[in-house]
Design a protein around this motif. Structure first.
Motif, PDB file in Angstrom:
ATOM      1  N   UNK A  47       0.839  -1.198   0.000  1.00 27.19           N
ATOM      2  CA  UNK A  47       0.000   0.000   0.000  1.00 27.19           C
ATOM      3  C   UNK A  47       0.874   1.248   0.000  1.00 27.19           C
ATOM      4  N   UNK A  48       0.262   2.392  -0.301  1.00 28.13           N
ATOM      5  CA  UNK A  48       1.032   3.627  -0.396  1.00 28.13           C
ATOM      6  C   UNK A  48       1.667   4.022   0.940  1.00 28.13           C
ATOM      7  N   UNK A  49       1.026   3.693   2.049  1.00 28.44           N
ATOM      8  CA  UNK A  49       1.577   4.064   3.351  1.00 28.44           C
ATOM      9  C   UNK A  49       2.394   2.942   3.988  1.00 28.44           C
ATOM     10  N   UNK A  50       2.806   1.965   3.199  1.00 25.89           N
ATOM     11  CA  UNK A  50       3.718   0.922   3.656  1.00 25.89           C
ATOM     12  C   UNK A  50       5.073   1.078   2.977  1.00 25.89           C
ATOM     13  N   UNK A  51       6.101   0.462   3.554  1.00 25.15           N
ATOM     14  CA  UNK A  51       7.460   0.558   3.014  1.00 25.15           C
ATOM     15  C   UNK A  51       7.710  -0.602   2.059  1.00 25.15           C
ATOM     16  N   UNK A  78       8.628  10.566  -3.920  1.00 29.77           N
ATOM     17  CA  UNK A  78       9.024   9.286  -3.346  1.00 29.77           C
ATOM     18  C   UNK A  78      10.372   9.436  -2.642  1.00 29.77           C
ATOM     19  N   UNK A  79      10.644   8.542  -1.677  1.00 34.93           N
ATOM     20  CA  UNK A  79      11.905   8.574  -0.937  1.00 34.93           C
ATOM     21  C   UNK A  79      12.523   7.184  -0.916  1.00 34.93           C
ATOM     22  N   UNK A  80      13.869   7.148  -0.869  1.00 35.14           N
ATOM     23  CA  UNK A  80      14.589   5.874  -0.854  1.00 35.14           C
ATOM     24  C   UNK A  80      15.740   5.961   0.135  1.00 35.14           C
ATOM     25  N   UNK A 103      20.114  -3.369   2.098  1.00 29.00           N
ATOM     26  CA  UNK A 103      18.666  -3.270   2.242  1.00 29.00           C
ATOM     27  C   UNK A 103      18.206  -1.954   1.626  1.00 29.00           C
ATOM     28  N   UNK A 104      17.263  -2.047   0.691  1.00 32.09           N
ATOM     29  CA  UNK A 104      16.751  -0.859  -0.007  1.00 32.09           C
ATOM     30  C   UNK A 104      15.309  -0.651   0.423  1.00 32.09           C
ATOM     31  N   UNK A 105      15.007   0.540   0.971  1.00 31.19           N
ATOM     32  CA  UNK A 105      13.653   0.850   1.442  1.00 31.19           C
ATOM     33  C   UNK A 105      13.104   2.045   0.666  1.00 31.19           C
ATOM     34  N   UNK A 106      11.896   1.883   0.122  1.00 28.89           N
ATOM     35  CA  UNK A 106      11.282   2.913  -0.708  1.00 28.89           C
ATOM     36  C   UNK A 106       9.925   3.291  -0.127  1.00 28.89           C
TER      37      UNK A 106
END
Length: 277
Positions: A47-51, A78-80, A103-106
């Protein structure tokens, strides 16, 4: 006479086994001239509010140390972030032949339209550019709000009374909300029950009425109190903070007045009876 001894096969086994064990404990080095940037899962749905979390692996196949700088091109807003061993980084210094987990978080924006989005990530050195083409599938958004039908967040109660407070849970997202539970944070010895106490499913744009049955203990001191009600599920929560004004009951007030009048009467009687002596 000098004692005679011989080197047994067991001694040679011990002699060669020790260096082999030490070598086995050293990290593997693979210098093959081929560096690589890979991920276990290239496509993730959320979802949009999940990572969006991707587990990647970066390999320096060259024979020289190299500094890999991470670059990407994301949709607006967007942020990464890149994390190595739990620490956030923007570049990574790697030894020849070494491999590191990244680990890549978006994070997408709250207004992102559902759909598939390409996330081109690059690890760049002075001599090479490694590309990793990730995908994020946005399926919608979760949103939950707990309020009252009128928006009023204050109530007046009397000591020792019961009060029904009308609440409303709203699904403000675009995805269904499942297993919503109601809870409360109250002053000491206060009690609250909910009807219903749990909502199995709430569709997007819908709301459901909740009744909180509040019990105020006897002999509660008059004054202002804080009470918080919370609606929670696995995708989020919402709170409604109330100001509770407790007053004494009318009966208690009359009893207090009668006690005061009785005391005054008793003093007056004693003065009349013994005052002249």
């Amino acid at each position: 006479m000098l004692a005679k001894f011989s080197l047994t096969p067991l001694f040679f086994l011990f002699l060669f086994a020790c260096p082999l064990a030490l070598c086995a404990q050293s990290p593997a080095v693979n210098i093959d001239g081929k560096s690589g940037f890979t991920a276990k899962l290239m496509n993730i749905e959320a979802a949009t509010n999940e990572i969006f979390r991707y587990n990647a692996s970066l390999h320096n196949g060259s024979g020289k140390p190299a500094v890999f700088e991470f670059k990407t091109n994301l949709p607006i807003g967007w942020m990464i972030s890149y994390k190595v061993d739990g620490s956030q980084v923007t570049s990574l210094n790697m030894d020849p032949g070494s491999t590191r987990d990244v680990s890549i978080e978006v994070n997408a924006t709250a207004s992102t339209v559902p759909g598939k989005y390409k996330l081109p990530v690059k690890a760049i050195t002075a001599a090479d550019t490694l590309s990793l083409n990730l995908e994020a599938v946005v399926k919608g958004s979760y949103g939950i709000t707990l309020t009252t039908p009128t928006g009023k967040l204050s109530e007046e109660l009397t000591s020792g009374s019961h009060k029904e407070i009308h609440l409303e849970v709203k699904n403000t997202g675009t995805l269904p909300l499942n297993d919503i539970e109601l809870s409360s944070q109250l002053p000491s010895n206060w009690e609250a029950t909910f009807e219903p106490s749990k909502v199995k499913q709430l569709e997007p744009g819908k709301n459901i009425a909740i009744t909180a049955k509040l019990k105020v203990p006897d002999k509660t001191i008059a004054g202002d109190y804080a009470a918080t009600f919370t609606a929670t599920n696995s995708n989020g929560n919402s709170q409604a903070a109330f100001r509770m004004v407790v007053t004494t009951s009318l009966l208690s007030g009359w009893i207090g007045i009668l006690v005061i009048l009785a005391a005054i009467s008793l003093v007056y009687y004693l003065i009349r009876k013994y005052g002249r002596r």
